[in-house]
Design a protein around this motif. Structure first.
Motif, PDB file in Angstrom:
ATOM      1  N   PRO A 113    -118.605  34.312  -3.078  1.00 63.07           N
ATOM      2  CA  PRO A 113    -118.737  32.892  -3.449  1.00 63.07           C
ATOM      3  C   PRO A 113    -117.479  32.070  -3.167  1.00 63.07           C
ATOM      4  O   PRO A 113    -117.557  30.968  -2.640  1.00 63.07           O
ATOM      5  CB  PRO A 113    -119.022  32.947  -4.950  1.00 63.07           C
ATOM      6  CG  PRO A 113    -119.662  34.268  -5.167  1.00 63.07           C
ATOM      7  CD  PRO A 113    -118.991  35.186  -4.192  1.00 63.07           C
ATOM      8  N   THR A 116    -116.927  30.927   0.386  1.00 63.55           N
ATOM      9  CA  THR A 116    -117.976  30.127   1.001  1.00 63.55           C
ATOM     10  C   THR A 116    -117.550  28.678   1.192  1.00 63.55           C
ATOM     11  O   THR A 116    -116.968  28.064   0.299  1.00 63.55           O
ATOM     12  CB  THR A 116    -119.250  30.167   0.129  1.00 63.55           C
ATOM     13  OG1 THR A 116    -119.571  31.526  -0.128  1.00 63.55           O
ATOM     14  CG2 THR A 116    -120.410  29.502   0.824  1.00 63.55           C
ATOM     15  N   VAL A 121    -122.128  25.328   0.155  1.00 66.79           N
ATOM     16  CA  VAL A 121    -122.579  25.470  -1.233  1.00 66.79           C
ATOM     17  C   VAL A 121    -123.447  24.267  -1.608  1.00 66.79           C
ATOM     18  O   VAL A 121    -124.516  24.411  -2.200  1.00 66.79           O
ATOM     19  CB  VAL A 121    -121.382  25.579  -2.204  1.00 66.79           C
ATOM     20  CG1 VAL A 121    -121.851  25.591  -3.651  1.00 66.79           C
ATOM     21  CG2 VAL A 121    -120.577  26.828  -1.907  1.00 66.79           C
ATOM     22  N   TRP A 163    -120.499  29.023 -10.366  1.00 65.58           N
ATOM     23  CA  TRP A 163    -120.881  30.103  -9.449  1.00 65.58           C
ATOM     24  C   TRP A 163    -119.743  30.413  -8.477  1.00 65.58           C
ATOM     25  O   TRP A 163    -119.412  31.570  -8.232  1.00 65.58           O
ATOM     26  CB  TRP A 163    -122.135  29.704  -8.656  1.00 65.58           C
ATOM     27  CG  TRP A 163    -122.552  30.740  -7.648  1.00 65.58           C
ATOM     28  CD1 TRP A 163    -123.229  31.892  -7.904  1.00 65.58           C
ATOM     29  CD2 TRP A 163    -122.303  30.734  -6.238  1.00 65.58           C
ATOM     30  NE1 TRP A 163    -123.422  32.602  -6.735  1.00 65.58           N
ATOM     31  CE2 TRP A 163    -122.868  31.905  -5.695  1.00 65.58           C
ATOM     32  CE3 TRP A 163    -121.677  29.839  -5.370  1.00 65.58           C
ATOM     33  CZ2 TRP A 163    -122.818  32.216  -4.332  1.00 65.58           C
ATOM     34  CZ3 TRP A 163    -121.616  30.152  -4.017  1.00 65.58           C
ATOM     35  CH2 TRP A 163    -122.180  31.329  -3.515  1.00 65.58           C
ATOM     36  N   GLN A 164    -119.142  29.375  -7.941  1.00 66.94           N
ATOM     37  CA  GLN A 164    -118.144  29.593  -6.913  1.00 66.94           C
ATOM     38  C   GLN A 164    -116.813  30.089  -7.464  1.00 66.94           C
ATOM     39  O   GLN A 164    -116.147  30.889  -6.820  1.00 66.94           O
ATOM     40  CB  GLN A 164    -117.927  28.298  -6.103  1.00 66.94           C
ATOM     41  CG  GLN A 164    -117.182  28.573  -4.816  1.00 66.94           C
ATOM     42  CD  GLN A 164    -117.231  27.420  -3.836  1.00 66.94           C
ATOM     43  OE1 GLN A 164    -117.463  26.274  -4.206  1.00 66.94           O
ATOM     44  NE2 GLN A 164    -116.994  27.719  -2.572  1.00 66.94           N
TER      45      GLN A 164
ATOM     46  N   CYS B  22    -124.155  36.726  -7.400  1.00 65.16           N
ATOM     47  CA  CYS B  22    -123.236  36.423  -6.298  1.00 65.16           C
ATOM     48  C   CYS B  22    -123.951  36.411  -4.950  1.00 65.16           C
ATOM     49  O   CYS B  22    -123.669  35.585  -4.091  1.00 65.16           O
ATOM     50  CB  CYS B  22    -122.101  37.448  -6.234  1.00 65.16           C
ATOM     51  SG  CYS B  22    -120.889  37.253  -7.531  1.00 65.16           S
TER      52      CYS B  22
END
Lengths: 287, 273
Positions: A113, A116, A121, A163-164, B22
């Motif tokens: 993540p 990315t 994203v 999330w990242q 993930c």
């Protein structure tokens, strides 16, 4: 003696990068200050004129500016605690012995993540959170309008930020946990089996440098945040997800008011520098 | 025994959940990129379908994504090389020499990492426009130095500091200049740090969107800016957007996995080992 080197040698080593950063980093900033003191609209270039501090007056009394600022800090205040809690949980589980293969796999997945592309994203968010054909609504069994509703859109930004960057927090804290000397931790475990006591009194000191780094970098990155929000919501609906960088970009390149946007940028710069100084004074005593 | 088994099962479930969260978005990205427009717009979304490479063919060879990928590659490699060439000597000076203003210099580098790019984007746009530098590779190569140079300087300074000073001393006894000491003695030992900083500045440059959006139009268009430009209009080509996204993301993921052991150190600029 160490460090006794002639001035000329020092200049030869640091000169090139100092000059490069001055030309690309400082000269534009000075130009931004100049622009901010002018009426400077890209569609009315004939009317460019000096107006003193008028742009600054506008910014300081502009509700939109302070709302965007507030929103940016709200994002930080929402996602950072989530990242810290989840990250700490993941780090503690990864730190336990056993299941080596699965844990290696987890560590590798965590890398994905944060590497990315921010813009990707945002694009992924558009696809997965789409109301009609998005997989998120399908999995939830709901029909939520994520992108078109103000608070849902904000929640979505928080989700992707978490999330990242939770993996980043998790790996930083894991690195801290592995710094605790094995004997010390074992001795503590003989005394108590309470994980909170061990965390608080044995592991926390080793986690501090990482926590400080996370706090500083997450603050800076949230103030910088542009790409992901731009591709996901463009600041909308209305301006419910318009972070400070998006507001400045809109004023400068969609409203074409470069003068006002520069004044906003200069104020953002001042806030950033004050924060950076504060953080460094409080946390970074060495160097 | 029973208890440890249960806690092991819980641990396994948690780890599986982390991996799933993930990885799932990437799974969805790749599968969507293999869907035709009709399948991509199905509601509820399809999990089983006949894959097609049409989106990739369309994106790469009809819409010119291949060219923007090449632009991104040229820009990211050049700015990284420049950052290393300029940054390594500065890092050596910061690690080895004592001089007035060293602290201020260090603080200046640290703030460069924190400054919002939009602050630079406004004046850079006006300056580039004035000098006819819009839509040129060199413009992005230079502006990316504002974040790449601090990264290289920071990580490599940290690496140089870890090299014993006795080595320098011994070489100086034999009359070696500081430049020779850096190049022949310290640099080979600092190569891991240099490599990590180079991977980082490549990833950051490759991933960057805002400057690419503002400072390029067509000739020097970067891949992320191209992907975003598909987002105009009503009937969005989701399959094609995800195909382009996949092409952008795969190289950085490979790089990140290669450097995964050093990733934390790099992202915290050496604050965490």
């Amino acid at each position: 003696m160490r460090g006794q080197v002639s001035r000329k040698t020092i200049l030869a080593f640091i000169g090139p990068s100092v000059i490069a950063l001055a030309v690309i980093g400082i000269a534009p900033l000075l130009y931004a200050v100049w622009t901010s003191l002018h009426f400077y609209n890209l569609t009315k270039l004939r009317q460019v004129r000096f107006i003193g501090l008028e742009n600054y007056q506008t910014v300081l009394t502009d509700a939109a500016f302070w709302q965007a600022m507030g929103r940016t800090f709200l994002l930080l205040a929402t996602s950072l605690p989530l990242q810290l809690a989840l990250g700490l949980g993941i780090a503690l589980v990864l730190h336990r012995p056993g299941l080596t293969l699965v844990k290696t796999l987890t560590r590798l997945s965590l890398v994905l993540p944060m590497a990315t592309t921010y813009a990707v994203v945002g694009l992924l968010g558009q696809v997965m959170f789409n109301q009609q054909f998005g997989v998120v609504n399908q999995l939830l069994g709901q029909n939520i309008n994520w992108i078109g509703n103000a608070s849902n859109a904000f929640a979505m930004i928080v989700f992707w930020d978490v999330w990242q960057w939770t993996p980043f927090v998790a790996l930083v804290l894991l690195a801290g946990l592995t710094m605790v000397p094995g004997e010390v931790e074992e001795a503590a475990r003989l005394e108590t089996s309470n994980w909170w006591t061990i965390l608080r009194h044995v592991q926390l000191p080793f986690l501090m440098p990482g926590l400080v780094a996370v706090l500083i970098l997450r603050t800076a990155d949230t103030l910088k945040l542009f790409d992901m929000v731009f591709t996901l919501t463009r600041g909308g609906p209305g301006n419910s997800t318009e972070m400070i960088s998006l507001l400045i970009q809109r004023v400068g390149f969609r409203v074409f008011d470069q003068g006002l946007a520069s004044a906003q940028a200069v104020i953002l710069l001042i806030i950033t520098i004050v924060l950076a100084r504060l953080y460094i004074r409080v946390f970074y005593k060495e160097v | 025994m029973n208890r440890t088994r249960r806690s092991l099962a819980i641990e396994l479930a948690l780890l599986a959940l982390v991996i799933l969260v993930c990885v799932f978005p990437f799974y969805w990205m790749v599968t969507t990129s293999l869907k035709t427009q009709v399948v991509a717009m199905q509601s509820p979304p399809a999990w089983i379908f006949t894959p097609t490479l049409d989106n990739y063919r369309q994106a790469l060879f009809v819409d010119g994504v291949s060219r923007t990928l090449l632009n991104s590659l040229i820009i990211a490699v050049s700015t990284t090389a420049l950052a290393v060439v300029l940054g390594v000597p500065a890092a050596f000076a910061l690690a080895r020499f004592e001089f007035r203003g060293k602290k201020d210099l260090w603080f200046w580098f640290i703030t460069n990492r924190m400054i919002s790019p939009i602050v630079l984007a406004l004046p850079f746009f006006l300056i580039a426009r004035h000098f006819g530098m819009l839509d040129k590779h060199i413009t992005l190569i230079l502006i990316y130095l504002t974040f790449n140079l601090p990264i290289v300087i920071w990580i490599v300074t940290d690496q140089f500091r870890g090299i014993p000073y006795d080595l320098d001393e011994a070489a100086r006894m034999e009359g070696a200049s500081q430049f020779t000491i850096m190049r022949k003695i310290c640099l080979p030992l600092a190569m891991p740090g240099v490599a990590v900083s180079a991977i980082f500045s490549f990833i950051f440059s490759w991933n960057e969107l805002m400057f690419g959006l503002i400072l390029t139009r067509s000739e020097a268009r970067t891949a992320p800016a191209m992907a975003v430009s598909f987002m105009e209009g009503y009937n969005l080509p989701y399959g094609k957007i995800m195909a382009t996204s996949t092409l952008i993301v795969i190289p950085v993921l490979i790089f990140a996995l290669i450097a995964s052991k050093q990733l934390v150190r790099g992202l915290t600029m050496g604050a965490v080992k």
